[in-house]
Design a protein around this motif. Sequence first.
Motif, short mmCIF file in Angstrom:
data_model
loop_
_atom_site.label_atom_id
_atom_site.label_comp_id
_atom_site.label_asym_id
_atom_site.label_seq_id
_atom_site.Cartn_x
_atom_site.Cartn_y
_atom_site.Cartn_z
N LEU A 83 0.82 -1.21 0.00
CA LEU A 83 0.00 0.00 0.00
C LEU A 83 0.86 1.26 0.00
CD1 LEU A 83 -2.73 -1.21 2.53
CD2 LEU A 83 -2.87 -1.13 0.03
N THR A 84 1.97 1.25 0.69
CA THR A 84 2.86 2.41 0.71
C THR A 84 3.42 2.68 -0.69
OG1 THR A 84 3.49 2.05 3.01
CG2 THR A 84 4.97 3.38 1.67
N HIS A 85 3.85 1.62 -1.36
CA HIS A 85 4.44 1.79 -2.69
C HIS A 85 3.41 2.21 -3.72
CE1 HIS A 85 8.28 -0.80 -1.90
NE2 HIS A 85 8.26 0.34 -1.23
N ILE A 86 2.21 1.64 -3.64
CA ILE A 86 1.21 1.98 -4.64
C ILE A 86 0.70 3.40 -4.46
CG2 ILE A 86 -0.94 1.25 -3.52
CD1 ILE A 86 -1.68 -0.13 -6.15
N ARG A 87 0.75 3.90 -3.24
CA ARG A 87 0.32 5.28 -3.00
C ARG A 87 1.27 6.26 -3.70
NH1 ARG A 87 -3.36 6.47 0.52
NH2 ARG A 87 -2.98 4.61 1.78
N ASN A 88 2.51 5.86 -3.89
CA ASN A 88 3.51 6.76 -4.45
C ASN A 88 3.59 6.73 -5.97
OD1 ASN A 88 4.30 7.65 -1.90
ND2 ASN A 88 5.78 5.99 -1.65
N VAL A 89 2.89 5.79 -6.63
CA VAL A 89 2.94 5.75 -8.09
C VAL A 89 1.75 6.51 -8.66
CG1 VAL A 89 4.18 3.56 -8.09
CG2 VAL A 89 1.67 3.55 -8.30
N ASP A 90 1.84 6.80 -9.95
CA ASP A 90 0.82 7.63 -10.60
C ASP A 90 -0.21 6.81 -11.36
OD1 ASP A 90 2.03 10.41 -10.09
OD2 ASP A 90 3.70 9.27 -10.93
N ALA A 91 0.11 5.56 -11.68
CA ALA A 91 -0.81 4.68 -12.39
C ALA A 91 -0.42 3.24 -12.10
CB ALA A 91 -0.78 4.95 -13.90
#
Length: 363
Positions: free
Chosen positions: A89-97
Amino acid sequence: MEAGIVGLPNVGKSTLFNALTSAGIASENYPFCTIEPNVGAIAVPDPRLGVIRGFIQSEKIIPAILELVDIAGIVRGASEGEGLGNKFLTHIRNVDAILHVVRCFEDADITHVDGAVDPIRDIETIETELMLADLQSVESMRDKAARTARTGDKDAKLRLAVLEKCEALLAEGKPVRALQLDDPIEQKTLAGLQFLSSKRVLYVANVEEDDLEGKGPLVQRVRQRAEELGGEVIAVCARLEAELSELDEADRAEMLESVGLEEPALAVLTRAAYHLLGLQSYFTAGPKEIRAWTIPTGATGPQAASVIHSDFERGFIRAEVYSVDDLIELKTEKAIREAGRLRVEGKQYVMRDGDVVHFLFNV
């Protein structure tokens, strides 16, 4: 701008990431670099670069670059911290798509985490975890915004109104990206909240070699689901692409011909991911290099110039622009200019994908 590759365990996510971030997808003119573990940068294949070089001799070609993040696999309960849920969840929050890899093949030697292959169930598993995590975030942010709004704070009132709309949608089992907001200020507020289910999604159907075009029943189910959600689907055989990425150019071309492909499916996927992020390219061309520069769709001339150097935006005077088609037709920049096809654009010009540009500036 980054795209994150997500998927359940054993769907081919890591195989796909490793194939994408190997040097094999590009020719020697397409550089690749690994930024850190599980993060890579890949060249965006663009045949227009080669076309330009056919008319303008240059020492090298530099393509646009797409950044990818291989995000930890997700399992049910990730929103509650199960498995590597917190990291995911931390990593996906930081990506744009999101590039959502979905298994669309049967293989008795590769165990599915849920016991059987069902791409729709897999999609729903990840979507549900993202929405549950967003609901937790909404509840936390809503209470804080409500307290501040009671003091009369206008920003807090706006934030609260947007959060309540998100909460209502999530309660219906719909992702935040389905929320339609007409007010630009509300749109900006929503973007700042960084909800996981607000990310744009491209579904990557991982298929077997006998279904490279993605016409099989499993992929058709994914296409139907993507259409309902306003998304797109790219069919890729990760196993085949991994093999292709390890071959030299001649052997790769031979293998592609043998399976009926004109180019690696990863090239199609890379371009689709680039556009998913809302990006486009313009070109500069000279004797030292022909280069694709990445800009957001809708960028103006000065904004496009700034990606070369901030001074270019500050001192922007005008842009001299022509198209690749102009170059194909008239052969040289001199002929383009003499034919009156070289456009002179000012500060309000909105860049078009594939523009070939010379910027004039003064600082």
